[in-house]
Design a protein around this motif. Structure first.
Motif, PDB file in Angstrom:
ATOM      1  N   ILE A  67      52.114  38.439 -31.758  1.00 24.66           N
ATOM      2  CA  ILE A  67      51.026  37.710 -32.382  1.00 24.66           C
ATOM      3  C   ILE A  67      51.193  37.706 -33.897  1.00 24.66           C
ATOM      4  CG2 ILE A  67      48.542  37.696 -32.725  1.00 24.66           C
ATOM      5  CD1 ILE A  67      48.499  39.236 -29.952  1.00 24.66           C
ATOM      6  N   GLN A  68      51.166  36.518 -34.480  1.00 26.17           N
ATOM      7  CA  GLN A  68      51.249  36.411 -35.942  1.00 26.17           C
ATOM      8  C   GLN A  68      49.858  36.401 -36.546  1.00 26.17           C
ATOM      9  OE1 GLN A  68      53.752  35.731 -38.659  1.00 26.17           O
ATOM     10  NE2 GLN A  68      54.681  37.145 -37.228  1.00 26.17           N
ATOM     11  N   ASP A  69      48.915  35.826 -35.818  1.00 27.58           N
ATOM     12  CA  ASP A  69      47.613  35.573 -36.399  1.00 27.58           C
ATOM     13  C   ASP A  69      46.533  36.344 -35.647  1.00 27.58           C
ATOM     14  OD1 ASP A  69      45.472  34.636 -37.673  1.00 27.58           O
ATOM     15  OD2 ASP A  69      45.838  32.509 -37.295  1.00 27.58           O
TER      16      ASP A  69
ATOM     17  N   ALA B  42      43.439  36.601 -36.580  1.00 20.81           N
ATOM     18  CA  ALA B  42      42.093  36.138 -36.933  1.00 20.81           C
ATOM     19  C   ALA B  42      41.170  35.979 -35.717  1.00 20.81           C
ATOM     20  CB  ALA B  42      42.182  34.842 -37.729  1.00 20.81           C
ATOM     21  N   PRO B  43      41.655  35.396 -34.599  1.00 23.28           N
ATOM     22  CA  PRO B  43      40.743  35.287 -33.449  1.00 23.28           C
ATOM     23  C   PRO B  43      40.290  36.651 -32.910  1.00 23.28           C
ATOM     24  CG  PRO B  43      42.764  34.023 -33.078  1.00 23.28           C
ATOM     25  CD  PRO B  43      42.946  34.744 -34.352  1.00 23.28           C
ATOM     26  N   TYR B  44      41.169  37.642 -32.969  1.00 23.95           N
ATOM     27  CA  TYR B  44      40.791  38.985 -32.510  1.00 23.95           C
ATOM     28  C   TYR B  44      39.746  39.577 -33.437  1.00 23.95           C
ATOM     29  CZ  TYR B  44      44.804  38.629 -29.441  1.00 23.95           C
ATOM     30  OH  TYR B  44      45.675  38.215 -28.490  1.00 23.95           O
ATOM     31  N   VAL B  45      39.941  39.331 -34.749  1.00 18.32           N
ATOM     32  CA  VAL B  45      38.974  39.840 -35.713  1.00 18.32           C
ATOM     33  C   VAL B  45      37.616  39.188 -35.486  1.00 18.32           C
ATOM     34  CG1 VAL B  45      38.399  39.904 -38.160  1.00 18.32           C
ATOM     35  CG2 VAL B  45      40.702  40.471 -37.416  1.00 18.32           C
ATOM     36  N   ALA B  46      37.631  37.910 -35.126  1.00 18.10           N
ATOM     37  CA  ALA B  46      36.365  37.228 -34.831  1.00 18.10           C
ATOM     38  C   ALA B  46      35.654  37.907 -33.669  1.00 18.10           C
ATOM     39  CB  ALA B  46      36.635  35.760 -34.502  1.00 18.10           C
ATOM     40  N   LYS B  47      36.438  38.352 -32.673  1.00 17.22           N
ATOM     41  CA  LYS B  47      35.852  39.047 -31.524  1.00 17.22           C
ATOM     42  C   LYS B  47      35.267  40.399 -31.937  1.00 17.22           C
ATOM     43  CE  LYS B  47      37.527  39.187 -27.038  1.00 17.22           C
ATOM     44  NZ  LYS B  47      38.645  39.353 -26.104  1.00 17.22           N
TER      45      LYS B  47
ATOM     46  N   LEU C 123      49.094  43.565 -39.340  1.00 22.38           N
ATOM     47  CA  LEU C 123      48.502  42.231 -39.292  1.00 22.38           C
ATOM     48  C   LEU C 123      47.018  42.308 -38.959  1.00 22.38           C
ATOM     49  CD1 LEU C 123      51.335  40.236 -37.505  1.00 22.38           C
ATOM     50  CD2 LEU C 123      50.558  39.968 -39.855  1.00 22.38           C
TER      51      LEU C 123
ATOM     52  N   LYS D  40      45.139  43.527 -42.037  1.00 23.13           N
ATOM     53  CA  LYS D  40      45.097  42.471 -43.054  1.00 23.13           C
ATOM     54  C   LYS D  40      44.099  41.388 -42.671  1.00 23.13           C
ATOM     55  CE  LYS D  40      49.449  42.577 -45.467  1.00 23.13           C
ATOM     56  NZ  LYS D  40      50.450  41.692 -46.041  1.00 23.13           N
TER      57      LYS D  40
ATOM     58  N   ALA E 136      40.795  40.320 -44.682  1.00 26.18           N
ATOM     59  CA  ALA E 136      40.662  38.938 -45.160  1.00 26.18           C
ATOM     60  C   ALA E 136      39.346  38.331 -44.694  1.00 26.18           C
ATOM     61  CB  ALA E 136      41.835  38.099 -44.673  1.00 26.18           C
ATOM     62  N   ALA E 137      38.886  38.764 -43.516  1.00 16.81           N
ATOM     63  CA  ALA E 137      37.642  38.221 -42.983  1.00 16.81           C
ATOM     64  C   ALA E 137      36.426  38.956 -43.549  1.00 16.81           C
ATOM     65  CB  ALA E 137      37.654  38.312 -41.463  1.00 16.81           C
TER      66      ALA E 137
END
Lengths: 294, 414
Positions: free
Chosen positions: B213-215, B217-222, B242, B245, B249-250
């Motif tokens: 996984i590069q991104d 962000a969706p996990y962070v949203a969860k 990652l 980071k 960032a969020a």
């Protein structure tokens, strides 16, 4: 997804270039080395130029010699090249991730969604990708250079007969491709991590995007990268498994107790879905979403 | 008849080869690590630590008057390569195999070692596991010729949860996110098991693909949507970086409890984003005091780097091996592996962190642990940054230990 920008160029180059992701990595490392000397912005630009320079050298002295033998030779050459670049990076910068980060001036939130902030750097990355796409599209579609490039790729003999220097065009296209990959790396390396494995990490996905989008199609690569990005992001949020499907017909407890594949959650497969999508595309539409009919 | 006769020229050298194995002179230790490819950085660190420990053993006289030989094999990052190289090592007369880089590879080696020992009584080999932390290796797959000198998901999580709770940073809502293979699944189970003693509720669990996984962000949203105070994760390398980071960032206000934040390069790459996060370590020079400083200085003099992450546990593990070797008398001039393994079961070692010992019932080392937080106050800095790991709480081996798993049924040679 940042690989959007990277893949756009990849599709149209006409050479199967395994080393493309290595230029992405080179860009990140160039920018990392330069940012201390000339600042972040100029470092990113210069990193793209340097990667392009390396690309030109590779085309002129290596690829040109094997071009006449066809795709297999190009593929093998670039495959070897990707290893050499990775090992060189390891020799120079070591095995571990380096200290390449977003500059503090760009490290703030663009806007807030609920509890979550949306980083401004992400907007910037998307902006760079879109600008790259737009510039390429306009250049190829509406300018004289574009006409010559397209002619040189599809009908090299004819273009040559009309007095265009096809070799120079090829070198230029490859150089620009490498430069754009370098630019993507320089921009993305700061947001993600800059380590000797980064080429490997994006490399596979690049190929998936190109296959799904259709070889040689710019628009296809764009659509495919967006599609893959959206599918994986949404899949992360879906905690359903086959158990829920069985539960609809009243076999939920049975499926739960059977376990194995049936209880595997969709969210844990998110990173694998692009590959499933690729298989589906290859089965249904081998040319890719917007590729030429094979 | 003719066929049988024509087979003799082929069989004869093989016979010589096998009889040669029985009377191998000096003890040979084989390191079976990932020395090339993407995961080479991990393997090279293990190798450096093994070299350091073997050099030390030889400086102190080796075994049976002869220096111990160290052989190195590149498993090329996967179980298949490890299996091939293990055969090569056996052919070279290696009796002690050392590996630590991956639980998947560890699982392969322990099975191969078990089978080899079943088929070749009298020519046993022993597997010294210095880092593969999957529980099954000391659980259902436990065997007499496997010894683990690293922690595991249960002890790491227990220490992490207790220390974070005492420091009042744990909160009541914990998010569990881990890599989807044996190690990550162990971590997820341990995080749930510690919910009671830790006084928290696991608000959500996620298993994701390893290093794909590069991104994040969706996990962070969860994570954000779950309202968690703390994220506990067994992730390592890029997956850990990652994720941190992306959450920074969020603008997410969560604390990370980790196991592998002290890997080389992590602090350099994460920078300020790592400050205030926690890690359960097997060694911390500041917590180890004066003895720790001595060990760090000696290691640096030999290898040019300070020992970090998994290197100290590897050195201490090999020191326990050295101790057991010293107590094993040669049998017809060579090492009796079964006798050596029995001695290793009773080994105790005074490390700079405190006393470590080997538990005979499942061959899991009982070792002291320390939970640290990333801070600028740390005495020893990491990765040439201004940050380091400040110890929060140390646990003795008894405090850190968890009971042996019930599914370990160890077969002992008679």
């Amino acid at each position: 997804m940042v690989s959007a920008g990277l893949t756009l160029v990849f599709g149209m180059m006409g050479v199967l270039n395994f080393a493309h992701a290595s230029f992405y990595m080179l860009g990140a490392y160039f920018a990392y080395s330069l940012q201390g000397v000339i600042g972040f912005g100029p470092a990113v630009v210069l990193a793209a130029v340097l990667s392009g320079g390396v690309g030109v050298i590779v085309e002129r002295f290596f690829l040109r010699r094997v071009h006449q033998y066809g795709h297999a030779h190009e593929l093998l050459l670039t495959f070897g090249l990707s290893f050499i670049i990775a090992e060189t990076i390891k020799l120079v910068f070591g095995n571990y991730p380096v200290d390449y980060r977003i500059p503090a001036a760009l490290d703030f939130a663009a806007f807030t969604l609920g509890r979550q902030q949306y980083p401004v750097y992400r907007v910037l990355m998307a902006g760079v990708a879109i600008a790259m796409f737009a510039a390429l599209f306009l250049l190829l579609r509406y300018t004289r250079i574009g006409i010559v490039v397209r002619a040189a790729i599809y009908k090299p003999r004819m273009a040559e007969a009309l007095g265009h220097n096809v070799k120079l065009v090829f070198m230029g296209v490859f150089g620009v491709g490498a430069a754009l990959a370098g630019l993507a790396g320089a921009v993305a390396g700061a947001f993600y991590t800059t380590n000797p494995n980064m080429a490997l990490e994006v490399g596979v996905m690049v190929f998936v995007v190109v296959v799904v989008g259709g070889l040689g199609s710019l628009g296809g690569a764009m659509v495919a990268s967006l599609l893959i990005g959206i599918i994986t992001s949404l899949a992360v949020g879906v905690d359903h498994s086959l158990v829920d499907v069985f539960a609809l017909v009243g076999a939920g407890p049975w499926a739960q107790s059977t376990g194995g594949l049936l209880t595997l959650k969709l969210s844990s497969l998110a990173a694998t879905l692009p590959f499933a999508l690729m298989l589906l595309i290859l089965l249904v539409r081998p040319g890719g979403l917007m590729g030429e009919k094979a | 008849m003719r066929a049988a006769r024509s087979a003799i020229p082929f069989a004869a050298p093989l016979l010589v080869l096998f009889t040669g194995l029985v009377h191998a002179g000096p003890v040979k230790i084989g390191v079976l690590e990932t020395l090339s490819g993407p995961q080479a950085s991990t393997g090279i660190a293990y190798r450096a630590a093994v070299r350091y420990a073997v050099d030390k053993l030889n400086a102190e006289g080796g075994w049976n008057g002869a220096p111990v030989q160290l052989l190195e094999y590149d498993n090329q990052g996967g179980p298949a390569g490890a299996s091939d190289k293990l055969k090569a090592a056996v052919a070279d007369g290696v009796q002690i195999v050392v590996q630590g880089g991956s639980s998947a590879i560890g699982g392969q080696i322990t099975e191969d070692v078990r089978k080899h020992n079943l088929r070749n009584p009298g020519q046993e080999i022993v597997y010294i596991n210095v880092g593969a932390e999957a529980l099954e290796l000391t659980g259902e797959k436990c065997n007499f010729h496997h010894f683990r000198f690293a922690g595991n998901a249960q002890v790491r999580t227990k220490a992490l949860v207790q220390a974070m709770k005492q420091a009042n940073v744990l909160g009541t809502k914990v998010y569990s996110i881990n890599q989807n293979y044996s190690w990550g699944q162990d971590m997820e189970r341990s995080i749930e098991e510690n919910a009671g003693p830790g006084g928290y509720q696991v608000v959500a669990k996620t298993l994701h693909d390893v290093n794909k996984i590069q991104d994040f962000a969706p996990y962070v949203a969860k994570i954000s949507a779950s309202g968690a105070d703390t994220v506990i994760t067994g992730n390592w390398s890029n997956d850990l970086l990652l994720m941190m980071k992306a959450s920074k960032a969020a603008g997410l206000k969560v604390r990370f409890g980790t196991v592998f934040l002290d890997q080389v390069g992590n602090i350099a790459n994460a920078g300020d984003q790592a400050v205030g996060h926690y890690v359960a370590q097997t060694f911390n020079p500041e917590a180890a005091g004066e003895e720790g400083a001595k060990f760090v200085a000696s290691y640096k003099a030999k290898t040019g780097r300070v020992p970090v992450a998994t290197e100290p546990q590897t050195v201490f593990g090999l020191e326990m091996v050295a101790d057991a070797l010293r107590r094993t008398k040669p049998k017809a001039g060579s090492l009796d592996v079964n006798a050596f393994a029995r001695n290793l079961e009773t080994t105790k070692l005074k490390t700079p962190m405190g006393e470590s010992s080997m538990r005979a019932s499942d061959h899991q080392v009982l070792l002291p642990l320390v939970v640290s937080t990333v801070s600028a106050d740390a005495k020893y800095k990491a990765d040439d940054t201004a940050l380091g790991f400040k110890p929060v709480k140390t646990f003795t081996a008894e405090e850190a230990a968890v009971p042996a798993q019930g599914n370990c049924k160890m077969q002992r040679p008679g």
